[in-house]
Design a protein around this motif. Structure first.
Motif, PDB file in Angstrom:
ATOM      1  N   LEU A 155     -12.741   1.365   3.715  1.00 30.99           N
ATOM      2  CA  LEU A 155     -13.668   0.282   3.415  1.00 30.99           C
ATOM      3  C   LEU A 155     -14.217   0.402   2.000  1.00 30.99           C
ATOM      4  CD1 LEU A 155     -15.326  -2.181   4.275  1.00 30.99           C
ATOM      5  CD2 LEU A 155     -17.039  -0.601   5.198  1.00 30.99           C
ATOM      6  N   PHE A 156     -14.633   1.605   1.614  1.00 30.63           N
ATOM      7  CA  PHE A 156     -15.228   1.807   0.290  1.00 30.63           C
ATOM      8  C   PHE A 156     -14.199   1.635  -0.819  1.00 30.63           C
ATOM      9  CE2 PHE A 156     -18.942   4.632   1.917  1.00 30.63           C
ATOM     10  CZ  PHE A 156     -19.542   3.496   2.431  1.00 30.63           C
ATOM     11  N   VAL A 157     -12.963   2.061  -0.566  1.00 31.69           N
ATOM     12  CA  VAL A 157     -11.897   1.857  -1.551  1.00 31.69           C
ATOM     13  C   VAL A 157     -11.616   0.371  -1.729  1.00 31.69           C
ATOM     14  CG1 VAL A 157      -9.406   2.135  -1.927  1.00 31.69           C
ATOM     15  CG2 VAL A 157     -10.799   4.102  -1.308  1.00 31.69           C
ATOM     16  N   LEU A 158     -11.648  -0.363  -0.631  1.00 29.79           N
ATOM     17  CA  LEU A 158     -11.439  -1.803  -0.700  1.00 29.79           C
ATOM     18  C   LEU A 158     -12.542  -2.477  -1.514  1.00 29.79           C
ATOM     19  CD1 LEU A 158      -9.429  -3.892   0.386  1.00 29.79           C
ATOM     20  CD2 LEU A 158     -11.002  -4.288   2.290  1.00 29.79           C
ATOM     21  N   LEU A 194      -5.750  -2.982   5.317  1.00 28.76           N
ATOM     22  CA  LEU A 194      -6.167  -2.527   3.994  1.00 28.76           C
ATOM     23  C   LEU A 194      -5.139  -2.922   2.942  1.00 28.76           C
ATOM     24  CD1 LEU A 194      -8.042  -0.853   2.139  1.00 28.76           C
ATOM     25  CD2 LEU A 194      -6.673   1.150   2.729  1.00 28.76           C
ATOM     26  N   GLN A 195      -3.872  -2.747   3.241  1.00 29.41           N
ATOM     27  CA  GLN A 195      -2.821  -3.079   2.281  1.00 29.41           C
ATOM     28  C   GLN A 195      -2.734  -4.584   2.035  1.00 29.41           C
ATOM     29  OE1 GLN A 195       0.233  -0.917   4.494  1.00 29.41           O
ATOM     30  NE2 GLN A 195       0.589   0.375   2.703  1.00 29.41           N
ATOM     31  N   VAL A 196      -2.947  -5.373   3.097  1.00 29.07           N
ATOM     32  CA  VAL A 196      -2.950  -6.825   2.927  1.00 29.07           C
ATOM     33  C   VAL A 196      -4.086  -7.243   1.991  1.00 29.07           C
ATOM     34  CG1 VAL A 196      -3.294  -9.038   4.095  1.00 29.07           C
ATOM     35  CG2 VAL A 196      -1.865  -7.271   5.161  1.00 29.07           C
ATOM     36  N   CYS A 197      -5.287  -6.675   2.208  1.00 26.47           N
ATOM     37  CA  CYS A 197      -6.433  -6.992   1.344  1.00 26.47           C
ATOM     38  C   CYS A 197      -6.195  -6.511  -0.076  1.00 26.47           C
ATOM     39  CB  CYS A 197      -7.703  -6.359   1.912  1.00 26.47           C
ATOM     40  SG  CYS A 197      -8.271  -7.087   3.465  1.00 26.47           S
ATOM     41  N   MET A 221       4.075  -7.958   8.201  1.00 21.35           N
ATOM     42  CA  MET A 221       4.774  -8.030   6.905  1.00 21.35           C
ATOM     43  C   MET A 221       5.382  -6.662   6.614  1.00 21.35           C
ATOM     44  SD  MET A 221       3.232  -9.029   3.175  1.00 21.35           S
ATOM     45  CE  MET A 221       2.603 -10.572   3.820  1.00 21.35           C
ATOM     46  N   ALA A 222       6.655  -6.579   6.409  1.00 16.35           N
ATOM     47  CA  ALA A 222       7.320  -5.300   6.185  1.00 16.35           C
ATOM     48  C   ALA A 222       7.765  -5.184   4.743  1.00 16.35           C
ATOM     49  CB  ALA A 222       8.525  -5.172   7.110  1.00 16.35           C
ATOM     50  N   VAL A 275      -3.214  -9.589  -6.552  1.00 16.35           N
ATOM     51  CA  VAL A 275      -2.708 -10.860  -7.083  1.00 16.35           C
ATOM     52  C   VAL A 275      -3.819 -11.628  -7.782  1.00 16.35           C
ATOM     53  CG1 VAL A 275      -1.756 -13.105  -6.442  1.00 16.35           C
ATOM     54  CG2 VAL A 275      -0.865 -11.030  -5.370  1.00 16.35           C
ATOM     55  N   THR A 276      -4.998 -11.666  -7.168  1.00 14.26           N
ATOM     56  CA  THR A 276      -6.141 -12.356  -7.784  1.00 14.26           C
ATOM     57  C   THR A 276      -6.509 -11.715  -9.117  1.00 14.26           C
ATOM     58  OG1 THR A 276      -7.007 -12.877  -5.574  1.00 14.26           O
ATOM     59  CG2 THR A 276      -8.523 -13.107  -7.426  1.00 14.26           C
ATOM     60  N   GLY A 277      -6.543 -10.381  -9.140  1.00 12.10           N
ATOM     61  CA  GLY A 277      -6.890  -9.675 -10.371  1.00 12.10           C
ATOM     62  C   GLY A 277      -5.854  -9.850 -11.464  1.00 12.10           C
TER      63      GLY A 277
END
Length: 328
Positions: A278-281, A23-26, A1-2, A32-34
């Motif tokens: 990981l922790f930021v996610l 990470l960006q995809v997650c 995805m660009a 969007v969920t939030g």
């Protein structure tokens, strides 16, 4: 995805086209969920007066903070060069620095503290509750929460700048002793002290409710009596709020501890590590779970969600089973 690149010679900020990382995809999924979930909480509160209880004022303020967080974590294009000038400087100080993100995060934890104190007085000192927690004072406390969160982060606007020699956003480095002091201060004031306070207060509330239930049962009170039903409703509200606190703690504790170690010079490569990602996610995940918790555990808010999509919203029935008013 660009990501879309729309650069011209007139653009003060030129961006690079790069595929999104995992990470960006997650982040995008969480964002969007939030945005959807927290928008529903705010919309239900604004649409239905029966949801505008004292407790829910704090929860809506929390939802607003989570909504801002969700918007800010949407992945943005990576700038390749930033032209000198006002727009570039504003970009570095407000957007690149994630200023609104840190304000909303601190507002989240302070809102949780506020609603914890509100529940403590409602259940442990009901005689003082009506004197301390009027609607006017509640709105004032919510405003102060945001002002305090803003003041704690205003320095970010002054340590980020658009470097003329590199045409990139950079942090103006300060001496290491200041960074260490701020790291410790940040952990204590915005995480350790609030979380400890909330856990202690909720523990006292749970013990008090358990004692009240034992007294009622000892008096041979029917399990379907109004007194026990009211106590169970109160317990459900407190358990829901305590669950929100525990999830917030679990999501943010790893990053907060590692940031402290980084500030003290023990984890110097933290921001460049996969552990950081990981922790930021995990931390970003917190911004989208609260609306789900409310919907699963609070019948009033769940009814509000459904009524928003009903043809006749005025027919929505809000019972008193789990309504968060002073005596519930």
């Amino acid at each position: 995805m660009a990501m879309y690149n729309n650069t011209t010679s007139f653009n003060p900020i030129n961006v690079d086209i790069r595929p999104w990382s995992w990470l960006q995809v997650c982040q995008c999924v969480f964002a969007v969920t939030g945005i959807i979930g927290n928008s529903l909480v705010c919309a239900a509160f604004g649409r239905f007066p029966k949801l505008r209880t004292i407790t829910n004022h704090f929860l809506v303020s929390l939802a607003t903070a989570d909504l801002i967080t969700s918007v800010v974590i949407v992945p943005l294009p990576v700038p390749t060069s930033i032209s000198p000038g006002l727009i570039g400087e504003l970009y570095c100080r407000f957007i690149w620095s994630k200023f609104l993100l840190w304000v909303s995060i601190k507002a989240s934890v302070f809102n949780l503290v506020a609603v914890t104190i509100e529940r403590y007085y409602a259940l442990m000192h009901p005689g003082r509750y009506n004197r301390y927690f009027t609607r006017k004072r509640t709105k004032l406390v919510v405003a102060l929460v945001w002002v305090f969160a803003l003041l704690l982060n205003v320095f970010i606007l002054f340590i980020n700048t658009n470097a003329e020699n590199t045409r990139q956003c950079e942090i103006i480095r300060t001496d290491t002793s200041f960074e260490s002091i701020y790291g410790v201060f940040n952990l204590i004031v915005t995480f350790f002290l609030p979380v400890t306070t909330m856990i202690v207060v909720y523990t006292r509330i749970f013990k008090s409710m358990k004692k009240q239930a034992a007294i009622l049962l000892k008096k041979n009170t029917s399990r379907n009596s109004p007194a026990l039903s009211l106590l169970r409703a109160r317990q459900k509200v407190v358990k829901t709020l305590f669950l929100v606190v525990m999830i917030f703690t679990a999501c943010w504790a790893p990053d907060q501890v590692c940031y402290l170690l980084f500030s003290l010079g023990y984890f110097t490569h933290y921001h460049a590590s996969q552990v950081f990602q990981l922790f930021v996610l995990m931390a970003f995940c917190n911004s989208c779970v609260n609306p789900i918790i409310y919907g699963l555990r609070n019948k009033q808010i769940r009814t509000g969600y459904k009524a928003l999509f009903a043809k006749d919203a005025t027919s929505a029935k809000f019972d008193n089973e789990s309504q968060m008013h002073p005596h519930t």
